[in-house]
Write a protein that holds these residues in place. Structure first.
Motif, mmCIF file in Angstrom:
data_model
loop_
_atom_site.group_PDB
_atom_site.id
_atom_site.type_symbol
_atom_site.label_atom_id
_atom_site.label_comp_id
_atom_site.label_asym_id
_atom_site.label_seq_id
_atom_site.Cartn_x
_atom_site.Cartn_y
_atom_site.Cartn_z
ATOM 1 N N GLU A 1 0.832 -1.201 0.000
ATOM 2 C CA GLU A 1 0.000 0.000 0.000
ATOM 3 C C GLU A 1 0.866 1.251 0.000
ATOM 4 O O GLU A 1 0.571 2.232 -0.703
ATOM 5 C CB GLU A 1 -0.924 -0.005 1.213
ATOM 6 N N ALA A 2 1.968 1.240 0.756
ATOM 7 C CA ALA A 2 2.864 2.398 0.772
ATOM 8 C C ALA A 2 3.493 2.612 -0.596
ATOM 9 O O ALA A 2 3.617 3.755 -1.066
ATOM 10 C CB ALA A 2 3.947 2.204 1.834
ATOM 11 N N ARG A 3 3.884 1.527 -1.272
ATOM 12 C CA ARG A 3 4.471 1.671 -2.603
ATOM 13 C C ARG A 3 3.461 2.224 -3.605
ATOM 14 O O ARG A 3 3.795 3.068 -4.455
ATOM 15 C CB ARG A 3 5.034 0.326 -3.062
ATOM 16 N N ARG A 4 2.217 1.734 -3.529
ATOM 17 C CA ARG A 4 1.188 2.259 -4.439
ATOM 18 C C ARG A 4 0.961 3.748 -4.206
ATOM 19 O O ARG A 4 0.808 4.529 -5.160
ATOM 20 C CB ARG A 4 -0.113 1.467 -4.263
ATOM 21 N N ARG A 5 0.934 4.152 -2.957
ATOM 22 C CA ARG A 5 0.741 5.570 -2.659
ATOM 23 C C ARG A 5 1.924 6.407 -3.144
ATOM 24 O O ARG A 5 1.751 7.546 -3.589
ATOM 25 C CB ARG A 5 0.520 5.762 -1.160
ATOM 26 N N ALA A 6 3.130 5.857 -3.061
ATOM 27 C CA ALA A 6 4.309 6.577 -3.539
ATOM 28 C C ALA A 6 4.233 6.783 -5.053
ATOM 29 O O ALA A 6 4.590 7.853 -5.564
ATOM 30 C CB ALA A 6 5.574 5.818 -3.159
ATOM 31 N N VAL A 7 3.768 5.778 -5.779
ATOM 32 C CA VAL A 7 3.619 5.912 -7.235
ATOM 33 C C VAL A 7 2.571 6.970 -7.560
ATOM 34 O O VAL A 7 2.768 7.833 -8.445
ATOM 35 C CB VAL A 7 3.244 4.563 -7.868
ATOM 36 N N ARG A 8 1.433 6.919 -6.850
ATOM 37 C CA ARG A 8 0.398 7.923 -7.099
ATOM 38 C C ARG A 8 0.904 9.331 -6.786
ATOM 39 O O ARG A 8 0.571 10.297 -7.477
ATOM 40 C CB ARG A 8 -0.859 7.599 -6.278
ATOM 41 N N ASP A 9 1.734 9.437 -5.764
ATOM 42 C CA ASP A 9 2.303 10.737 -5.412
ATOM 43 C C ASP A 9 3.233 11.233 -6.514
ATOM 44 O O ASP A 9 3.229 12.431 -6.846
ATOM 45 C CB ASP A 9 3.060 10.625 -4.090
ATOM 46 N N ALA A 10 4.019 10.313 -7.098
ATOM 47 C CA ALA A 10 4.912 10.705 -8.185
ATOM 48 C C ALA A 10 4.117 11.208 -9.393
ATOM 49 O O ALA A 10 4.470 12.225 -10.005
ATOM 50 C CB ALA A 10 5.797 9.524 -8.588
ATOM 51 N N VAL A 11 3.057 10.507 -9.747
ATOM 52 C CA VAL A 11 2.225 10.930 -10.882
ATOM 53 C C VAL A 11 1.600 12.291 -10.610
ATOM 54 O O VAL A 11 1.572 13.182 -11.480
ATOM 55 C CB VAL A 11 1.136 9.879 -11.185
ATOM 56 N N GLN A 12 1.107 12.480 -9.401
ATOM 57 C CA GLN A 12 0.474 13.748 -9.064
ATOM 58 C C GLN A 12 1.477 14.902 -9.128
ATOM 59 O O GLN A 12 1.176 15.982 -9.653
ATOM 60 C CB GLN A 12 -0.135 13.667 -7.657
ATOM 61 N N ARG A 13 2.681 14.681 -8.630
ATOM 62 C CA ARG A 13 3.695 15.739 -8.686
ATOM 63 C C ARG A 13 4.052 16.077 -10.131
ATOM 64 O O ARG A 13 4.181 17.264 -10.485
ATOM 65 C CB ARG A 13 4.953 15.286 -7.935
ATOM 66 N N ALA A 14 4.234 15.031 -10.946
ATOM 67 C CA ALA A 14 4.593 15.278 -12.344
ATOM 68 C C ALA A 14 3.489 16.057 -13.053
ATOM 69 O O ALA A 14 3.764 16.971 -13.843
ATOM 70 C CB ALA A 14 4.856 13.959 -13.050
ATOM 71 N N ARG A 15 2.225 15.724 -12.788
ATOM 72 C CA ARG A 15 1.110 16.452 -13.409
ATOM 73 C C ARG A 15 1.096 17.920 -12.981
ATOM 74 O O ARG A 15 0.818 18.814 -13.794
ATOM 75 C CB ARG A 15 -0.205 15.786 -13.039
ATOM 76 N N GLU A 16 1.398 18.146 -11.729
ATOM 77 C CA GLU A 16 1.391 19.531 -11.246
ATOM 78 C C GLU A 16 2.497 20.346 -11.909
ATOM 79 O O GLU A 16 2.300 21.520 -12.240
ATOM 80 C CB GLU A 16 1.538 19.539 -9.724
#
Length: 237
Positions: free
Chosen positions: A146-161
């Motif tokens: 779950e922590a790894r999945r959240r880290a990936v989602r965080d990376a995508v969100q940062r890149a989009r921003e």
């Protein structure tokens, strides 16, 4: 290289296909799944055989007690064993006054109600030292995923921003790397944390069962970090 072979993509962005590199991070606070206690059984005798007999008896009593908790016990392991002579101070030669014996036992439990009771009962045993508990997660705990999945989602969100700030949008994922894959220390679960209990027992002279300790499980922190690189459309500068 022939004319039909496509040129490899450069390891960096171009004005037509810019790249954005980000790090995704996540940390979770979760309940522990297992707890460990360390138990050291001791014996002292005037001769080696007496110390060894007492140590064997106490070790067997301890293991018998632990096994009564059935499925609550995940693992029982015997560790270091020693029989050490104690010489008489200031004596000539090698006069031995007594022998000291020790055996170390590690117990892992998944039932924290049983943990409090077992910890108290082992601490009440003759010549027994109990230390712990150390709280932790299993290596295959779902919390790590779950922590790894959240880290990936965080990376995508940062890149989009970042892309949005330039009036661009993401077009493709170029690379997703766990920090361990790039020779950077990987952060996983925090190491097991001791609960602070440390007891030492000699025979109490009573057969009454002591009141079980009420041990509050210590929450565990799970970290995950990934590096990600994306391509995006040309920015609107």
């Amino acid at each position: 290289m022939t004319s039909e072979t496509p040129a490899p993509a450069p390891p960096y962005g171009t004005p037509e296909t810019p790249r954005v590199a980000v790090r995704g991070e996540a940390h979770l606070e979760v309940d522990p799944e297992i707890a460990r206690i360390d138990i050291t059984v001791s014996a002292r005798g005037k001769d080696r055989r007496a110390a060894l007999d007492d140590l064997t008896r106490r070790n067997n009593q301890l293991l018998t007690l632990v096994k009564t908790y059935g499925p609550a016990i995940e693992k029982v392991e015997n560790g270091a064993f020693s029989i050490t002579p104690e010489t008489t101070p200031h004596s000539r030669g090698e006069r031995i006054r007594a022998y000291h014996g020790r055996v170390h036992v590690t117990v892992e439990l998944n039932d924290f109600t049983a943990l409090g009771e077992l910890t108290t009962r082992t601490a009440d045993h003759d010549m027994t030292r109990t230390t712990g508990p150390w709280w932790s997660l299993r290596p295959a705990s779902p919390a790590h995923g779950e922590a790894r999945r959240r880290a990936v989602r965080d990376a995508v969100q940062r890149a989009r921003e970042y892309a949005d700030a330039l009036g661009a949008r993401l077009t493709a994922l170029v690379e997703l790397a766990d920090l361990g894959a790039e020779n950077t220390p990987t952060l996983g679960a925090m190491p097991p944390v001791p609960g602070g209990l440390r007891t030492r027992s000699a025979y109490s002279g009573t057969d009454e069962t002591p009141t079980a300790l009420d041990l509050e499980p210590q929450r565990q922190t799970v970290y995950a970090q990934v590096n990600a690189r994306f391509t995006m459309t040309p920015p609107q500068l």
